[in-house]
Design a protein around this motif. Structure first.
Motif, PDB file in Angstrom:
ATOM      1  N   VAL A 319       0.877  -1.177   0.000  1.00  0.00           N
ATOM      2  CA  VAL A 319       0.000   0.000   0.000  1.00  0.00           C
ATOM      3  C   VAL A 319       0.911   1.222   0.000  1.00  0.00           C
ATOM      4  N   ARG A 320       0.844   1.994  -1.048  1.00  0.00           N
ATOM      5  CA  ARG A 320       1.662   3.203  -1.166  1.00  0.00           C
ATOM      6  C   ARG A 320       0.794   4.429  -0.930  1.00  0.00           C
ATOM      7  N   ILE A 321       1.284   5.310  -0.085  1.00  0.00           N
ATOM      8  CA  ILE A 321       0.647   6.613   0.148  1.00  0.00           C
ATOM      9  C   ILE A 321       1.396   7.615  -0.712  1.00  0.00           C
ATOM     10  N   ASP A 333      -3.177   1.794  -3.656  1.00  0.00           N
ATOM     11  CA  ASP A 333      -2.441   3.014  -3.336  1.00  0.00           C
ATOM     12  C   ASP A 333      -3.400   4.159  -3.040  1.00  0.00           C
ATOM     13  N   LEU A 334      -2.956   5.055  -2.150  1.00  0.00           N
ATOM     14  CA  LEU A 334      -3.741   6.222  -1.765  1.00  0.00           C
ATOM     15  C   LEU A 334      -3.055   7.466  -2.298  1.00  0.00           C
ATOM     16  N   GLN A 335      -3.806   8.297  -3.004  1.00  0.00           N
ATOM     17  CA  GLN A 335      -3.297   9.571  -3.508  1.00  0.00           C
ATOM     18  C   GLN A 335      -3.856  10.675  -2.616  1.00  0.00           C
ATOM     19  N   VAL A 336      -2.993  11.245  -1.794  1.00  0.00           N
ATOM     20  CA  VAL A 336      -3.398  12.242  -0.806  1.00  0.00           C
ATOM     21  C   VAL A 336      -2.490  13.452  -0.933  1.00  0.00           C
ATOM     22  N   SER A 337      -2.886  14.525  -0.271  1.00  0.00           N
ATOM     23  CA  SER A 337      -2.080  15.742  -0.269  1.00  0.00           C
ATOM     24  C   SER A 337      -1.052  15.758   0.854  1.00  0.00           C
ATOM     25  N   GLY A 338      -1.258  14.942   1.873  1.00  0.00           N
ATOM     26  CA  GLY A 338      -0.335  14.889   2.999  1.00  0.00           C
ATOM     27  C   GLY A 338      -0.841  13.927   4.048  1.00  0.00           C
ATOM     28  N   ILE A 339      -0.052  13.744   5.112  1.00  0.00           N
ATOM     29  CA  ILE A 339      -0.419  12.847   6.194  1.00  0.00           C
ATOM     30  C   ILE A 339      -1.260  13.611   7.210  1.00  0.00           C
ATOM     31  N   SER A 340      -2.475  13.150   7.423  1.00  0.00           N
ATOM     32  CA  SER A 340      -3.388  13.755   8.380  1.00  0.00           C
ATOM     33  C   SER A 340      -4.219  12.645   9.019  1.00  0.00           C
ATOM     34  N   ARG A 341      -5.102  13.031   9.918  1.00  0.00           N
ATOM     35  CA  ARG A 341      -5.971  12.030  10.547  1.00  0.00           C
ATOM     36  C   ARG A 341      -6.862  11.353   9.511  1.00  0.00           C
ATOM     37  N   ARG A 342      -7.285  12.139   8.521  1.00  0.00           N
ATOM     38  CA  ARG A 342      -8.111  11.558   7.470  1.00  0.00           C
ATOM     39  C   ARG A 342      -7.310  10.536   6.654  1.00  0.00           C
TER      40      ARG A 342
END
Length: 365
Positions: A319-321, A333-342
């Motif tokens: 699993v790649r963030i 894989d998760l495409q996110v803007s940054g590491i947060s609680r969400r």
């Protein structure tokens, strides 16, 4: 008639009328010229029979282990005859032979390794470049040691057959630079026959570069996780924050740092994900473009794909963030803007989709 080593040993005991038909060291001189086979042989896997007690021509099935860790069965005659004439300089394994895939090199002739013959289609695609001549360079390395070698194989007294010597910045004609005599790889002398490359030892065109597989990896079954002494330290504070957030939610084993592979990945037979979850057999990677926007893009992205394939081949999932608008490489894989609680919530939901909510929630704090 070929038979197992225990049946062969009992039959020799009966025919000779003694408990030890061949004393230890009887065939020491016969096996002395095959140090690779001596290293691959283990008496504890062959009913305690030492290799020097086995005649080199005996029709008996023995258990061997290659340098990567694959275990296979073969007779002494088969081992001494494969893969070439000089068995002492080569290492053979059936699983390594099946898993070995031809490497896809760039089409440009200057990017082709000097020890591998350049196919003619590479010449047609780049008409203005010049191939190495038939009398030097790549043509001199045609043969089983250059094109039929296994990756990660380490001979006892020479260069490994899987390594290649490459002159990447200049096309080579017969071992010398085509245009000018400028240095190769920053400050080194031009390659002319046995000249140095980049200030190192003399490298002739087609001569392999030594490559060894790190011996520090413990002998574990493929797919087992462990705490590696070679694993690098945490590269960023974001990875540490992600690990801490998962530790607050789940009681997984976070001390493991590596996964045992069944084939060499660069110079190791282990992979080092950012976070290893042994209970779920899931590896978590955090990818960003870095300070200069060059991380995990281009060739480095292809390295990530190779790493994912190696980890998945031993029964794990990755699993790649992905941040910084990096595209997803795998189905989870998760495409996110940054590491947060969400982001941590999304990661927890992905783990539940992978291994089931009942199994994952059993480790919830």
């Amino acid at each position: 008639m070929v038979e197992p080593v225990d049946a062969w040993w009992r039959r020799r005991q009966w025919s000779r009328g003694t408990a030890v038909p061949y004393a230890v060291g009887t065939f020491r001189e016969a096996w002395a010229s095959y140090p690779v086979l001596v290293r691959q042989y283990h008496p504890e896997w062959n009913h305690g029979v030492v290799l020097t007690q086995v005649p080199p021509l005996a029709e008996v099935l023995l258990t061997w282990e290659c340098d990567v860790g694959h275990v296979f069965v073969a007779t002494p005659a088969e081992q001494r005859s494969r893969p070439g004439r000089e068995r002492r300089r080569s290492v053979w394994c059936p699983e390594c032979q099946v898993q070995a895939q031809p490497q896809r090199w760039p089409v440009l002739p200057e990017d082709w390794p000097a020890s591998v013959p350049v196919p003619q289609r590479a010449v047609r695609s780049v008409g203005r470049q010049t191939l190495p001549s038939a009398r030097g360079g790549a043509a001199a390395a045609r043969g089983p040691a250059a094109v039929g070698a296994l990756p990660g194989a380490v001979p006892s007294g020479g260069l490994p057959p899987g390594a290649v010597a490459s002159t990447r910045r200049r096309p080579v004609r017969g071992g010398a630079p085509v245009r000018g005599g400028g240095p190769v790889r920053g400050g080194g002398a031009p390659v002319r026959g046995g000249g140095p490359v980049g200030g190192g030892a003399p490298v002739r065109s087609g001569q392999p570069i030594p490559r060894v597989v790190c011996p520090k990896t413990p002998r574990l079954p493929s797919g087992e996780s462990f705490t590696s002494t070679c694993a690098p330290a945490t590269a960023s504070a974001v990875e540490a924050d992600l690990r801490a957030a998962l530790q607050e939610r789940f009681a997984f084993t976070f001390s493991h740092t590596a996964i045992r592979l069944d084939r060499p990945f660069f110079d190791h037979v282990e992979a080092w994900p950012d976070i290893v979850l042994p209970e779920l057999r899931v590896a978590i990677e955090y990818d960003s473009t870095g300070r200069h926007g060059l991380e995990h893009v281009g060739p480095r992205q292809e390295t990530d794909r190779r790493k994912d394939r190696a980890v998945r081949s031993v029964g794990w999932e990755v699993v790649r963030i992905r941040t910084g608008r990096l595209p997803a490489l795998g189905p989870y894989d998760l495409q996110v803007s940054g590491i947060s609680r969400r982001t941590v919530d999304q990661l927890a939901d992905t783990l539940r989709d992978l291994r089931g909510p009942l199994f994952v929630d059993a480790y919830a704090r």
